[in-house]
Enzyme design. Structure first.
Site, mmCIF file in Angstrom:
data_model
loop_
_atom_site.group_PDB
_atom_site.id
_atom_site.type_symbol
_atom_site.label_atom_id
_atom_site.label_comp_id
_atom_site.label_asym_id
_atom_site.label_seq_id
_atom_site.Cartn_x
_atom_site.Cartn_y
_atom_site.Cartn_z
ATOM 1 N N ARG A 293 0.811 -1.223 0.000
ATOM 2 C CA ARG A 293 0.000 0.000 0.000
ATOM 3 C C ARG A 293 0.843 1.271 0.000
ATOM 4 O O ARG A 293 0.530 2.243 -0.691
ATOM 5 C CB ARG A 293 -0.896 -0.017 1.245
ATOM 6 N N CYS B 76 -27.208 -3.103 -7.475
ATOM 7 C CA CYS B 76 -28.462 -3.302 -6.749
ATOM 8 C C CYS B 76 -28.233 -3.839 -5.339
ATOM 9 O O CYS B 76 -28.639 -4.962 -5.018
ATOM 10 C CB CYS B 76 -29.351 -4.241 -7.540
ATOM 11 N N TYR C 6 -5.149 -1.933 -3.494
ATOM 12 C CA TYR C 6 -6.328 -2.739 -3.193
ATOM 13 C C TYR C 6 -7.596 -2.147 -3.816
ATOM 14 O O TYR C 6 -8.677 -2.211 -3.239
ATOM 15 C CB TYR C 6 -6.472 -2.928 -1.670
#
Ligand code: LLP
Length: 423
Positions: free
Chosen positions: A278, A346, A375
């Site tokens: 990260r 949805c 990520y």
């Protein structure tokens, strides 16, 4: 000019206006800044150099395994931390030297171990007794010995989100110190296993230095003890996890992190490995989306984007906070009103932000979700039969697609029909 900044009232990636990228490639679109990737890597490496350390930086590919991203690091000499055979092939294809690849993960299959052995990787970080048995069996079958490092579970609280904490006794990761004698006994008995090091990784998005110090101290003490017992250890793998500032977190700087590492390994004379993910890519990417509709509900204002949870799942999976940056810079002092920023899928879980104070925004405007380089794209899916966001890389004033959008025919062609339906 690097990263994502406003210039002349418009948000840019390096020197390229994001509107231009949205027009050229469509949205949703991941945009990576090569200069930001390079700067993050160089700073991380320099932080260790200033402590007199030259770790092998094994980029944790799970954070972003786009070939362009991995190649950017490989060309700077990086190795790779892989967790699957797919990542092995991606690393090799991106030009990572096989002998700079570390294979981590709790569930390596015999097939994956064989593939990594054949490629000639640096070493396997082993996490359990049964995994060691499998490693030994593959080694016997190949008539060789495998370089193995033991990933230790130091039972340290990383103080991060529970789904990405890995260093506590209740987590599935690493070897529990209580069963270490049994593990060492197994290694002694199996000539196919050559214990060469120790490893630790206590979690991701760490924003405090204390858990690192505790984990590194545990690892270093064990290293000393095992060396004294005569184990031929050569290296320590400090894992990854260094956090970034998504909102107002103040994670340790790479310099503070390197200092903690240096303090722990002082006098050990061992090779060092780091597995940052990260920290190298998070801030170097954004997800660019368009506002499809502004819907005024009775309780809330909704901004409905053309990006969805299938493109960036972090907000709904980890309650993660990603800053929202309108591409048209809001006027200074523009009134802020809360809005839910959602996707078209949805499910009510399909959101990027809830009750987020935002300036007035209209349908058709582009908006960037910041710090989406890590990520993001790697966790995308085709849920709702949505092709995941395309990806583009910018470097200064240049830009180039690095993953074109999947077309519908290719999406559908991934399935095939059984004989009885082919009529
Ligand atoms: N090494 C090992 C053994 C790991 O398991 C990980 C991440 C890393 C290195 C790299 O950690 P980093 O430097 O990127 O924090 N999907 C989650 C993060 C999962 C991290 C898994 N392991 C998220 O979006 O926050």
């Amino acid at each position: 000019m690097k990263g994502f900044t406003y210039r002349g009232g418009r948000l840019h990636a390096d020197a390229v206006e994001l509107d231009v990228l949205a027009e050229t490639y469509g949205t949703p679109l991941y945009v990576y800044s090569a200069t930001a990737l390079e700067a993050a890597y160089d700073r991380f490496q320099a932080a260790f150099r200033s402590q007199g350390l030259l770790p092998l930086i094994c980029y944790a590919m799970k954070a972003n395994s786009n070939q362009a991203v991995v190649t950017t690091f490989a060309q700077r000499g990086a190795g790779a931390d892989i967790v699957s055979e797919g990542e092995l092939h991606r690393a090799l294809a991106a030009g990572v030297a096989a002998d700079k690849i570390v294979f981590a993960g709790v569930g390596k299959t015999a097939g994956e171990i064989r593939a990594a052995l054949k490629a000639g990787i640096y070493r396997f970080n082993a996490e359990s007794l049964p995994e060691l048995e499998t490693l030994a069996a593959v080694a016997d079958e190949a008539g060789c010995s495998l370089p193995v490092a033991l990933r230790i579970n130091p039972d340290v609280d990383a103080k991060t989100h529970e789904k990405i904490a890995t260093g506590k006794a209740e987590n599935k990761f690493g070897v529990d110190l209580k069963i270490l004698p049994e593990v060492l006994e197994l290694i002694r008995q199996r000539p196919g296993l050559r214990l060469c090091g120790l490893a630790v990784h206590i979690g991701s998005q760490l924003v405090e230095i204390a858990p690192y110090r505790a984990a590194f101290a545990c690892l270093a003490a064990l290293y000393r003890d095992l060396k004294a017992e005569g184990w031929p250890l050569e290296s320590l793998d400090l894992g990854g996890g260094l956090g970034i500032s998504y909102r107002d977190e103040t994670p340790p700087t790479p310099e503070a992190y390197a200092e903690a590492a240096a303090a722990a390994v002082a006098g050990l004379e061992c090779d060092l490995i780091c597995e940052p993910g990260r920290h190298l890519v998070g801030a170097a990417g954004i997800l660019l989306a368009k506002i499809l509709y502004v819907k005024q509900g009775s309780a809330r204002r909704f901004l409905i984007l053309d990006a969805a949870m299938n493109d960036l799942i972090r907000p709904t999976l980890y309650e993660a906070w990603h800053e929202l940056l309108p591409v048209r810079q809001p006027a200074a002092g523009a009134p802020l009103e809360p809005a839910d920023v959602v996707g078209p899928i949805c499910e009510s879980g399909d959101y990027f932000a809830r009750a987020r104070p935002l300036p007035p925004l209209a349908a058709g405007e582009a908006i960037a979700l910041s710090h989406a380089g890590a990520y993001g794209a790697v966790m995308a899916s085709t849920y709702n039969s949505r092709p995941p966001a395309a990806e583009v890389m910018v470097r200064g004033g240049d830009f180039s697609p690095v993953r074109p959008r999947l077309d519908y025919a290719t999406l559908i062609a991934r399935d095939c029909l059984p004989e009885w339906l082919r009529r």
